[in-house]
Scaffold this motif. Structure first.
Motif: not given
Length: 127
Positions: A107, A36, A51, A48
Motif C-alpha cells: 500500500p 487504488s 487496490a 489508502w
C-alpha cells in the motif's frame, strides 16, 4: 492516461456508497498496474483503502475489511468501489490512482509515487 471518479455526493448514514473510476488512455488489465482507492477526510491525511491489480487480485485495508469492496469491469475499463454501513467519519474526498509495480505490491499513500491520480470526488455522509 486519465482517471475520473464519479458517484453520489451525499449518502445517508448506514447507507451504501458506490463510486466509479473511469479510465481512459490505458486498460485496467495493463501490466503491471495496481488501481487504488484513496480518501482524505477533512483535516486528515491520505488514507489508502484498497487496490485491485491488473490480474484481478484485490488488497483491502484491514481497517475497512467487511465494509469495502473493490472490483473492475475489464470490458468497460472502470474500477469500482463499494462501501457499506457508512458513517459520518466516512465523509471525505475519494480518489482513484494507478501505480505501476514490478514485484510485490505494498500500500502507498504518497501521492507523488503514483503514476496517475484522478481529480477526486467529494462524498458527504449525512441525513
Amino acid at each position: 492516461v486519465q482517471l475520473q471518479e464519479s458517484g453520489p455526493g451525499l449518502v445517508s448514514p448506514s447507507g451504501t456508497l458506490s463510486l466509479t473510476c473511469s479510465v481512459s488512455g490505458t486498460s485496467v488489465t495493463t501490466n503491471y498496474y495496481f488501481w487504488s482507492w484513496i480518501r482524505q477526510s477533512p483535516g486528515k491525511g491520505l488514507e489508502w483503502m484498497g487496490a485491485i491489480s491488473y490480474s484481478g487480485n484485490t488488497y483491502i485495508s484491514p481497517f475497512l475489511k467487511g465494509r469495502f469492496t473493490i472490483s473492475r469491469d475489464n470490458a468497460l475499463n472502470p474500477a469500482y468501489l463499494q462501501m457499506d454501513s457508512l458513517k459520518a467519519e466516512d465523509t471525505a474526498g475519494y480518489f482513484c490512482a494507478a501505480l505501476g509495480v514490478f514485484g510485490d505490491y505494498a500500500p502507498c499513500i504518497l501521492r507523488e509515487e503514483y503514476d496517475y491520480w484522478g481529480q477526486g470526488t467529494q462524498v458527504t455522509v449525512s441525513s
